[in-house]
Design a protein around this motif. Structure first.
Motif, short mmCIF file in Angstrom:
data_model
loop_
_atom_site.label_atom_id
_atom_site.label_comp_id
_atom_site.label_asym_id
_atom_site.label_seq_id
_atom_site.Cartn_x
_atom_site.Cartn_y
_atom_site.Cartn_z
N PHE A 11 2.29 -1.59 -5.67
CA PHE A 11 3.17 -0.99 -6.67
C PHE A 11 2.64 0.38 -7.12
O PHE A 11 3.41 1.27 -7.46
CB PHE A 11 3.32 -1.92 -7.87
CG PHE A 11 4.23 -3.09 -7.61
CD1 PHE A 11 5.58 -2.89 -7.29
CD2 PHE A 11 3.76 -4.39 -7.64
CE1 PHE A 11 6.41 -3.96 -7.05
CE2 PHE A 11 4.59 -5.47 -7.39
CZ PHE A 11 5.92 -5.26 -7.08
N ARG A 12 1.33 0.53 -7.11
CA ARG A 12 0.75 1.84 -7.41
C ARG A 12 1.14 2.85 -6.33
O ARG A 12 1.49 3.99 -6.62
CB ARG A 12 -0.76 1.73 -7.50
CG ARG A 12 -1.44 3.02 -8.00
CD ARG A 12 -2.95 2.90 -8.00
NE ARG A 12 -3.40 1.80 -8.86
CZ ARG A 12 -4.01 0.71 -8.39
NH1 ARG A 12 -4.22 0.56 -7.11
NH2 ARG A 12 -4.40 -0.23 -9.23
N GLU A 13 1.13 2.37 -5.08
CA GLU A 13 1.51 3.24 -3.97
C GLU A 13 2.99 3.62 -4.05
O GLU A 13 3.35 4.78 -3.80
CB GLU A 13 1.24 2.51 -2.64
CG GLU A 13 1.53 3.33 -1.40
CD GLU A 13 0.59 4.52 -1.25
OE1 GLU A 13 1.01 5.52 -0.65
OE2 GLU A 13 -0.56 4.44 -1.74
N ILE A 14 3.83 2.66 -4.41
CA ILE A 14 5.26 2.95 -4.56
C ILE A 14 5.47 3.98 -5.66
O ILE A 14 6.28 4.91 -5.53
CB ILE A 14 6.05 1.66 -4.86
CG1 ILE A 14 6.03 0.72 -3.65
CG2 ILE A 14 7.50 1.99 -5.25
CD1 ILE A 14 6.65 -0.64 -3.91
N GLY A 15 4.70 3.85 -6.75
CA GLY A 15 4.84 4.80 -7.84
C GLY A 15 4.42 6.20 -7.45
O GLY A 15 5.02 7.19 -7.89
N THR A 17 4.49 7.39 -4.35
CA THR A 17 5.30 7.90 -3.21
C THR A 17 6.76 7.50 -3.38
O THR A 17 7.36 6.90 -2.48
CB THR A 17 4.74 7.35 -1.87
OG1 THR A 17 4.77 5.91 -1.90
CG2 THR A 17 3.33 7.83 -1.63
N LYS A 18 7.29 7.81 -4.54
CA LYS A 18 8.67 7.41 -4.82
C LYS A 18 9.64 7.98 -3.80
O LYS A 18 10.56 7.29 -3.35
CB LYS A 18 9.09 7.89 -6.22
CG LYS A 18 8.30 7.28 -7.37
CD LYS A 18 8.87 7.76 -8.69
CE LYS A 18 8.05 7.27 -9.87
NZ LYS A 18 6.74 7.95 -9.95
N ALA A 19 9.44 9.25 -3.44
CA ALA A 19 10.38 9.88 -2.50
C ALA A 19 10.39 9.17 -1.16
O ALA A 19 11.45 8.95 -0.56
CB ALA A 19 10.01 11.35 -2.31
N ARG A 20 9.19 8.79 -0.68
CA ARG A 20 9.11 8.10 0.61
C ARG A 20 9.77 6.73 0.53
O ARG A 20 10.55 6.33 1.40
CB ARG A 20 7.65 7.94 1.02
CG ARG A 20 7.47 7.11 2.29
CD ARG A 20 6.02 6.85 2.57
NE ARG A 20 5.35 8.09 2.92
CZ ARG A 20 4.08 8.36 2.61
NH1 ARG A 20 3.38 7.49 1.91
NH2 ARG A 20 3.54 9.50 2.98
N MET A 340 2.59 7.52 6.66
CA MET A 340 1.98 6.83 5.53
C MET A 340 0.62 6.26 5.93
O MET A 340 -0.36 6.36 5.18
CB MET A 340 2.90 5.71 5.05
CG MET A 340 2.34 4.89 3.91
SD MET A 340 3.44 3.56 3.41
CE MET A 340 2.42 2.73 2.19
N VAL A 341 0.56 5.65 7.10
CA VAL A 341 -0.70 5.07 7.57
C VAL A 341 -1.75 6.16 7.78
O VAL A 341 -2.92 6.00 7.41
CB VAL A 341 -0.46 4.27 8.88
CG1 VAL A 341 -1.80 3.83 9.48
CG2 VAL A 341 0.42 3.06 8.62
N GLU A 342 -1.32 7.28 8.35
CA GLU A 342 -2.27 8.38 8.59
C GLU A 342 -2.82 8.93 7.28
O GLU A 342 -3.99 9.34 7.20
CB GLU A 342 -1.58 9.49 9.38
CG GLU A 342 -1.31 9.13 10.83
CD GLU A 342 -0.58 10.22 11.57
OE1 GLU A 342 -0.15 11.19 10.90
OE2 GLU A 342 -0.43 10.11 12.80
N GLU A 343 -1.99 8.95 6.24
CA GLU A 343 -2.45 9.44 4.93
C GLU A 343 -3.53 8.53 4.33
O GLU A 343 -4.31 8.95 3.49
CB GLU A 343 -1.26 9.53 3.97
CG GLU A 343 -0.32 10.68 4.24
CD GLU A 343 0.86 10.68 3.28
OE1 GLU A 343 0.98 9.71 2.50
OE2 GLU A 343 1.66 11.63 3.32
N HIS A 344 -3.54 7.26 4.78
CA HIS A 344 -4.48 6.29 4.21
C HIS A 344 -5.66 6.03 5.14
O HIS A 344 -6.29 4.98 5.06
CB HIS A 344 -3.74 4.98 3.91
CG HIS A 344 -2.83 5.05 2.73
ND1 HIS A 344 -1.62 5.71 2.78
CD2 HIS A 344 -2.93 4.56 1.45
CE1 HIS A 344 -1.01 5.61 1.60
NE2 HIS A 344 -1.80 4.93 0.78
#
Length: 849
Positions: A11-15, A17-20, A340-344
């Motif tokens: 949920f932190r990630e969703i917050g 990366t709202k646009a994604r 998204m995976v590459e960013e992490h």
């Protein structure tokens, strides 16, 4: 990683990366909404009509006889197996006063259960002298108005059919027999077609026998209308009714002759009749022919079968377009989740170093994709099942008289939608994470090494490369440096452009049918069906009528009959045989030509020229053989000598000589084609009235009205194509936004660097825009080519057996598709400009070390 920590992290990630998340949600929602909505529209339409038929108890079969039905005939019908109700009744065609409105008047009984009227205003007839009118006449009459029945200028005496000729309007109704607003069937008076229907008490009819009988059956009560099971039952019941009535024509003819001879024998002076009248009655008695029994089902009701055809068109389209929606959704989701995976990478490497397993690390990405997918699916299903069927049905409501749409939830479509959506997101997330997790912790904890610079193809073309400016060289290098993103963007834009172009092209194809069929191919202005057994006097009267009209420029008599084409693995098709009396003048009335080459197709005594769609269905080419079956189930083989352009129904054109050689009998010329130079519809009405009043004429149809009616029907597809275009356009917006957003995110350090070097905001934006504009233009060009292929595929899928869409896309459609794509690209670029202006240069340039 425990579950609580996992969910907090997600949920932190969703917050963050709202646009994604919203972009994945939106693209899945669009795909599911479009698939479920279009897929549900056809069944919802059929369910709505079926419920209306059940509520009003629309008859299953109708039985008519040329000499009427007696009580004995009704008794025979009641003994048919599985019969539930047998409802005899009367009908007659009349003029409503002097306004020219042709009414088809039916008898009404309060205790009769079949074909119940849907009351729109007032009340149903309760006593003699009351009448309810078709709802289409609500603007011409009001409750309490008087309607006077009149004849059509012939010797017909309405007083022999009705107890009274003046009626008071007490209500306005709709009938399940006439669900189409503009079609009330044929008429025996006036121009040959009825304008409206009406109902009066049965006691106001004075006919000696019933004109028709309606039947319903016990085993059809719970069967859905239009279903294969219902059609199969109707075929069985039709045969049973025909068998039960097989001896009726002979018995009825014998009865009429016996009655007539008895009346003549008792002496007409008792009736104060003249010898001339007695002689006339004797001639009429001698002219009596064997009556014909007609057993027809619901498909003969105006609009009934056509309504199902429209629903089938939707189902056919729904089987094609969503595939491309989901393919593009899968492509964009794969790109998004990979990014998204590459960013992490750093987080993944850290977790691996801390001892977490691949499944624990992957769970975050899988749940992220699944949440977006399920949320998008839920909203897509809700909107799809409720909104799109309503929009489409409202478009068809301008053509049909039906109650409000019944919306249903379809578990099968929902399950399919959710599974496909999960494949597009969760599976792509698994694939992207799996590739990244192959690396060890030390490698993952460092950023990917930048790609080494290489000379691009354009650099090797030195004379062109030297002429490019610095900015143009940078743009070219960036495009080829990020080849995957380049191809993804081009393919995504191409797919959306292709979908939009296909929507516009489908509209072009549908709009072209009526003018092509009823203007270019069928050149004649009117078709007159003739009584083949008309007397010499009637034939002479018809000749004088035609020759007396100065507007008529040409006539052609032709024999027409319908047979059934039959071949293994292909649905049976009705084929109209067309045998012109004169081959030399045929081209003035019907154009026989090859659609592609335009080459004229000539009729010879060696075979027949068949319509193009018929040839496609049966895989026929010149030199092949087509098998036709008549109503006695006897087969005939037809040699195919040519294939002609045709869009509506199936035709086989042949010479009288070839017809005789195949069928062993002479062609009976039962129709007359007319050409005239009068363009006034009022003249057509007056001329049609004269034709219908002639004893030799059985029915009349004008090409103008036929073409207009067909065009109006096909225009209902405009809303469907509009839905396709809007959905494809929305998809284009989401795709462009997603890919552009990824492009910016991937190059955030690069963009920060050029900002630090002194580039202004507009210059930074154009640094990206030049690439986007070029890729969008390449995508539009590729999409135009792909759209032609997709358009052709959709036409072949959406076409009905008896219809061929014109395979054309008009040039404005290419422009509209390109402009829409460019507009959305521009809107996306405007959003990105604001994002680029907010880039925090120092934060973006911080090193991992």
């Amino acid at each position: 990683m425990n579950k609580r920590a996992l969910w907090k992290d997600i949920f932190r990630e969703i917050g963050h990366t709202k646009a994604r998340f919203i972009s994945i949600f939106a693209i899945i929602m669009l795909g599911v909404c479009f698939f479920s909505g279009i897929k549900a529209a056809g069944p919802d339409m059929l369910d709505t009509a079926g419920s209306f038929y059940r509520e009003t108890r629309l008859m299953d079969l109708k039985v008519q006889s040329t000499y009427g039905l007696t009580e004995d005939d009704i008794a025979l019908l009641k003994d048919v197996p599985e019969v539930d109700e047998v409802q005899p009744g009367y009908n007659a065609d009349v003029f409503a006063g002097d306004n020219g409105v042709i009414l088809k008047v039916y008898s009404y009984n309060n205790d009769k259960p079949l074909n119940q009227y849907r009351l729109m205003d007032g009340h149903l007839p309760e006593s003699s002298g009351e009448i309810v009118l078709d709802d289409v006449l609500a603007g011409e009459y009001a409750l309490g108005d008087k309607v006077v029945f009149t004849g059509n200028g012939t010797d017909a005496d309405l007083a022999e059919s009705f107890g009274k000729l003046e009626y008071t309007v007490v209500g306005f109704v709709r009938s399940p027999q006439f669900i189409e607003k503009s079609n009330r069937g044929t008429s025996t008076i006036g121009k040959g077609t009825a304008d409206a229907f009406a109902a009066i008490p049965a006691s106001d009819f004075k006919l000696p026998v019933y004109t028709e009988a309606y039947l319903s059956f016990k085993d059809t009560a719970g069967v859905k209308a239009y279903s294969a099971e219902y059609e199969s039952l109707m075929a069985q019941h039709t045969k049973a009714v025909e068998q039960a009535m097989s001896g009726v024509p002979e018995a009825r003819l014998a009865e009429l002759r016996s009655e007539g001879e008895a009346e003549l024998a008792t002496g007409r002076a008792e009736l104060a009749a003249t010898e001339q009248q007695i002689a006339k009655a004797a001639r009429q008695l001698a002219a009596l022919e064997l009556p014909k029994i007609y057993v027809t089902d619901r498909n003969t009701n105006p609009g009934y079968a056509e309504y199902k055809d429209n629903a089938d068109r939707l189902s056919a389209i729904a089987s094609v377009f969503p595939v491309f929606f989901f393919l593009i959704a899968a492509l964009v989701s794969l790109t998004t989740m990979t990014r998204m995976v590459e960013e992490h990478r750093l987080q993944i490497g850290t977790l691996k170093a801390l001892g977490y397993g691949n499944s624990d690390i992957m769970a975050k990405f899988l749940v992220y994709g699944t949440l977006a997918s399920l949320a998008g699916s839920a909203v897509g299903l809700a909107v799809g099942f409720s909104l799109l069927p309503a929009i489409i049905f409202n478009a068809y409501s301008s053509l049909y008289n039906l109650p409000d749409l019944i919306k249903s939830f379809y578990p099968s479509y929902s399950i399919i939608s959710v599974i496909v959506a999960l494949v597009c997101t969760t599976l792509t997330a698994w694939f992207a994470a799996r590739v990244e997790l192959r690396g060890n912790a030390s490698v993952l904890m460092r950023p990917k090494a930048p790609k080494s610079g290489q000379r691009i193809i354009l650099e090797r073309i030195t004379f062109a490369w030297k002429r490019l400016s610095f900015v143009q060289k940078v743009t070219a290098r960036n495009l080829f440096r990020y080849k995957q993103r380049m191809f993804m963007t081009v393919f995504g834009v191409a797919g959306c452009t292709a979908l939009i172009l296909t929507g516009f092209g489908l509209k072009d194809s549908i709009a072209s049918i009526a003018p092509q069929q009823f203007g270019v191919i069928m050149k004649y202005d009117a078709l007159v069906a003739l009584h083949t057994d008309a007397s010499a006097a009637a034939q002479e009267s018809y000749k004088q009528l035609i020759s007396g009209e100065s507007a008529i420029t040409g006539t052609l008599d032709a024999a027409q009959e319908t047979m059934t084409a039959r071949a293994q693995g292909v649905n049976d098709q009705d084929v109209n045989l067309f045998i012109p009396e004169s081959i030399d003048t045929l081209s003035d009335f019907v154009e026989l030509r090859d659609r592609v080459s335009g080459e004229a197709q000539k009729l010879t005594d060696e075979g027949a020229v068949i319509s193009e769609k018929l040839a496609k269905l049966y895989g026929l080419e010149p030199g092949d053989t087509l098998t036709l079956v008549d109503n006695k189930n006897e087969s005939f083989d037809i040699n195919v000598t040519g294939i002609t352009e045709n869009y509506v129904m199936h035709y086989a054109y042949m010479t009288p000589v070839y017809y005789s050689s195949v069928f062993g009998k002479e062609a009976v010329f039962n129709t007359s084609l007319l050409n005239y130079n009068a363009q006034d519809s009022a003249w057509e009405d007056r001329f049609g009235e004269k034709l219908t009043g002639n004893e030799r004429v059985a029915a009349t149809s004008f090409s103008s009205s036929v073409g207009t009616a067909f065009d109006e029907t096909m225009k209902s597809m405009d809303v469907v194509t509009l839905v396709l275009i809007v959905s494809a356009a929305a998809l284009a917006f989401v795709v462009l936004y997603n890919l552009t957003n990824i492009n910016v995110s991937e190059r955030i350090r690069e963009l920060s660097t050029i900002k630090v070097l002194g580039f202004y905001d507009n210059e930074v934006t154009m640094y990206i825009y030049r690439e986007n504009i070029l890729l969008t233009l390449l995508g539009i060009a590729a999409g135009s080519g792909l759209g032609i292929v997709l358009h052709s595929f959709v036409l072949q899928t959406a076409e009905l057996d008896a219809t061929m869409f014109a395979p054309i896309i008009k040039w404005p459609s290419y422009i509209y598709a390109a402009l829409l794509t460019m507009v959305f690209s521009g809107i996306v670029m405007a959003f990105m400009h604001m994002k680029l202006k907010r880039i925090h240069m120092i934060e973006a340039l911080k090193s991992v070390e």
